[in-house]
Structure formats: C-alpha cells, structure tokens
Design an enzyme around this catalytic site. Structure first.
Site, PDB file in Angstrom:
ATOM      1  N   VAL A  15       0.836  -1.201   0.000  1.00  0.00           N
ATOM      2  CA  VAL A  15       0.000   0.000   0.000  1.00  0.00           C
ATOM      3  C   VAL A  15       0.871   1.251   0.000  1.00  0.00           C
ATOM      4  CG1 VAL A  15      -1.727   1.318   1.282  1.00  0.00           C
ATOM      5  CG2 VAL A  15      -1.945  -1.162   1.095  1.00  0.00           C
ATOM      6  N   SER A  41      13.593  -2.951   6.671  1.00  0.00           N
ATOM      7  CA  SER A  41      13.548  -2.201   5.409  1.00  0.00           C
ATOM      8  C   SER A  41      14.391  -0.937   5.441  1.00  0.00           C
ATOM      9  CB  SER A  41      12.101  -1.832   5.068  1.00  0.00           C
ATOM     10  OG  SER A  41      11.334  -2.984   4.806  1.00  0.00           O
ATOM     11  N   CYS A 130     -10.981  -1.131   2.686  1.00  0.00           N
ATOM     12  CA  CYS A 130     -11.099  -1.115   1.225  1.00  0.00           C
ATOM     13  C   CYS A 130     -12.484  -1.537   0.751  1.00  0.00           C
ATOM     14  CB  CYS A 130     -10.024  -2.004   0.603  1.00  0.00           C
ATOM     15  SG  CYS A 130      -9.881  -3.642   1.338  1.00  0.00           S
ATOM     16  N   GLN A 157     -12.581 -10.988  -2.322  1.00  0.00           N
ATOM     17  CA  GLN A 157     -11.432 -10.117  -2.135  1.00  0.00           C
ATOM     18  C   GLN A 157     -10.126 -10.751  -2.592  1.00  0.00           C
ATOM     19  OE1 GLN A 157     -13.496  -8.439   1.894  1.00  0.00           O
ATOM     20  NE2 GLN A 157     -11.373  -7.880   1.601  1.00  0.00           N
ATOM     21  N   ARG A 260     -12.157 -14.636   0.559  1.00  0.00           N
ATOM     22  CA  ARG A 260     -10.885 -14.453  -0.144  1.00  0.00           C
ATOM     23  C   ARG A 260     -10.876 -15.351  -1.383  1.00  0.00           C
ATOM     24  NH1 ARG A 260      -7.845 -10.269   0.836  1.00  0.00           N
ATOM     25  NH2 ARG A 260      -7.514 -10.786   3.037  1.00  0.00           N
ATOM     26  N   HIS A 267     -10.858  -6.113  -5.697  1.00  0.00           N
ATOM     27  CA  HIS A 267     -11.954  -6.705  -4.917  1.00  0.00           C
ATOM     28  C   HIS A 267     -13.267  -6.579  -5.694  1.00  0.00           C
ATOM     29  CE1 HIS A 267      -9.184  -7.142  -1.780  1.00  0.00           C
ATOM     30  NE2 HIS A 267      -9.654  -6.301  -0.880  1.00  0.00           N
ATOM     31  N   ASN A 333      -8.443  -2.442  -4.989  1.00  0.00           N
ATOM     32  CA  ASN A 333      -8.405  -2.285  -3.530  1.00  0.00           C
ATOM     33  C   ASN A 333      -7.177  -1.542  -3.036  1.00  0.00           C
ATOM     34  OD1 ASN A 333      -7.612  -5.099  -4.568  1.00  0.00           O
ATOM     35  ND2 ASN A 333      -6.459  -4.996  -2.653  1.00  0.00           N
TER      36      ASN A 333
END
Length: 359
Positions: A15, A41, A130, A157, A260, A267, A333
């Site tokens: 995201v 990260s 979402c 989804q 799912r 989605h 989404n």
C-alpha cells in the site's frame, strides 16, 4: 500548487508503494518526502519523481522535522503507538489501519461522501476499509434518494488485500500444485481417465502459508481475518460497522460475508439493497452514472478495475423478492480502496486550508 512536506510510514509495503505512485501521478508539489518502515527495510531506497529516497527506521523522533501530513500504512500496533506522537508534533495523520476507524473522535472519511467531517478533525483522520469504501460509494447516493432499509454485502477479495505475503501465498500455491495443462486436460477431457479434479488441485508438496489459514490457489476461503465468537470474521464486522458510521446510519440493517478468492488484485462485491421508497431501474442507473467515483459497465471484473481509480458497477437489476436492487462492483483495492482515498483526504484538507486562508 502549494508545497507540502509528507511522511509515509510503511513505505516499503504494497500500500505504501501505491501511495508514492499516486502522489506522483497526481503531481503534488512535494518539497520534502520522508519514508519510514521497520528495521528490516531501513536503508533501502525508493524512487519518487526521479529522485531516490532512503527509508528510515521509524522511531519516536521521526516526526521531529517539518512535516504537514503523514500517511500510516502499517499495522494497528504501529498506528496506535506512533500516530499520537505525530499528532502531538503538529503533523496531520491519515491512517490506513483499522485502529482509529470506530473512534468517535476520529472522522472516518470517503471524500465524495463526507468530506465535511474533516473540519472537525483533531489531528487524525481514518481511512476506511477497502471493501467499505467500495460499498459506501454506491450506497450513499442511493440512500439519499430512495432510503435504505436493509443491505446484504458479499465480498470477493483479492490476495493483494493481505499484502505482499498474501500474493506470495497464491504464487506459491500455483507453483506447488499440479497446475500443468496436461493434467487439467486429463482430468476434464480425456474420457479414458476418471474425472477427478482434486488431483490437479491438491498440493504436490505441503508448503508454508505466509498469511492464509487455507490454501488459496484453486480455492476460496470463506472468511477474512479472525473468526470471532459470534461467528463473524473481523473483515465482516469492519464492513458493517464502518458503513454505519460513514453513512451516519447507526441503526442500518446490514450484514456481510467476506470471502478471499484466488485473484491477484481487485476486490469485487455483490450488493443487495432493500429500499424504503419505490424506484425505477433506469432512474437508479442514471443516479449512479452521475455519481463521482463510479463508472457503470456491463460486467465489472477485477481485471477491468485494476489500476483504475473508479469503482466499476454493473449487473444492476431489480430484486423481485422485495422493493430492492441487486448490483455487482469491482474496484482496485490498493488504489481507491486504500492509497487514492488517503491522498484524496489530504487534498480535501489542503483545499479547506486554502479556503480558510483566503477568507
């Protein structure tokens, strides 16, 4: 365009990367950009408008610099700990986690519907789920004209809703199950073989799942999130409770089932709406056609909507069992369901500030 200073928590996630992409596409004049993530990260580089930025490890001092807005695209725990710190240092928080969504002091905003609530923000604005965003964009105009008596939502989804790990579960599944063309032909076409589809769907080797509790390749999972004591999953309750809050209908009769499916991105939702007032189907279609953020198509699919900003809506038809309507929608989404809506919240706040400064 006004210069803005932006922070992004969870920059390396799926995201977070969408936030960077959309900020660039919408040509915001970003003076300073600060990227934050976990220790694993930290030190990695991401590109924005042709310039490389180094990801920093998030800590209590991350917001001790000039920063107008910070997007949180991380876990509930991260938002719970660090969003109040950013707020206290004068940074407006736009949070994509579910931590603040049902807090009565935090506006839950879809700008096309309730941007007026941004005037009441106290430093934190919540970005809805979402699937909730996808549903309320359809429900809000219909409720305004016809009134809604009851809603039944079933979601389908994509695995990207569970992040990179969800996508990896699907990829692993396809790699480690018997999905070769010859095996499929033998199972379904060759009459000399007994038709046994399970042979092509069962994993050849058991493999570790990163996210899901069941195999997702060639399968569907009839819940999303933890299943609670009342039998509903966490995702279903998010849809129910967030829809009530956004539409300002605390007594709305609404139920949801979240599923799912083995789709990478996008989605889909089947929505059944029982109406208070009578309606003509063509008039309702025209209403949706004129609604900002919605695009009417004959057959909404994840492939059509992926990479697009609009909610694709179609299969609109009367519910002959009641005074109601059935419809189907598909949406990216990661865009309108997450990053785009968050950026639109920021844009609405900037516009409000501009108006106030000019008065």
């Amino acid at each position: 365009m006004k210069e803005i200073n932006i922070g992004l928590v969870g920059a390396s996630g799926i995201v977070g990367l969408q936030f960077l992409k959309i900020l660039e596409q919408r040509k915001h004049n970003v003076k300073n950009l600060y990227l934050f993530a976990s220790k694993t990260s930290a030190g990695k580089k991401l590109s924005f408008k042709g310039k490389e930025y180094i990801i920093e490890e998030l800590d209590e001092n991350s917001f001790d610099r000039e920063m107008d807005f910070v997007f949180f695209c991380a876990s509930n725990d991260i938002s719970a700990k660090y969003a109040p710190i950013a707020k206290e240092k004068g940074v407006i928080v736009i949070d994509n986690s579910s931590h603040f969504r049902l807090n009565k002091d935090v506006p839950l905003v879809v700008p096309e519907i309730n941007s007026h609530l941004l005037k009441e923000h106290k430093g934190i604005v919540a970005n809805p789920n979402c699937s909730t965003i996808q549903a309320v964009l359809v429900l809000a105009p219909i409720n305004k004209i016809y009134g809604i008596k009851r809603v039944v939502i079933s979601t389908y989804q994509a695995v990207s809703g569970a992040g990179k790990e969800g996508i990896q579960d699907l990829v692993n599944g396809y790699e480690k199950t018997s999905w070769q063309t010859g095996r499929i032909r033998d199972a379904f076409v060759d009459t000399e073989h007994e038709m046994n589809p399970i042979n092509i769907l069962t994993p050849r080797h058991h493999y570790e799942l990163n996210t899901f509790g069941e195999y997702i390749a060639g399968n569907i999972i009839p819940y999303i999130g933890e299943i609670l004591e009342d039998g509903y999953s966490e995702e279903e309750l998010k849809i129910i409770n967030e829809t009530k809050k956004i539409l300002e209908l605390p007594d709305l009769k609404i139920t949801a089932t979240a599923v799912r499916v083995p789709v990478i991105n996008g989605h889909s939702e089947s929505i059944n709406i029982e109406l208070e007032r009578s309606y003509q189907l063509n008039s309702l279609k025209r209403l949706l056609l004129s609604t900002n953020g919605i695009e009417l198509v004959d057959t909404p699919t994840p492939l059509k909507s992926s990479g697009k900003d609009a909610i694709f809506v179609g299969r609109i038809r009367k519910d002959f069992s009641t005074n109601g309507v059935n419809l189907f929608s598909s949406s990216d989404n990661l865009r309108k369901g997450a990053a785009l809506n968050g950026v639109q919240i920021m844009e609405a706040l900037i516009n409000m500030q501009t108006v106030e400064n000019n008065q």
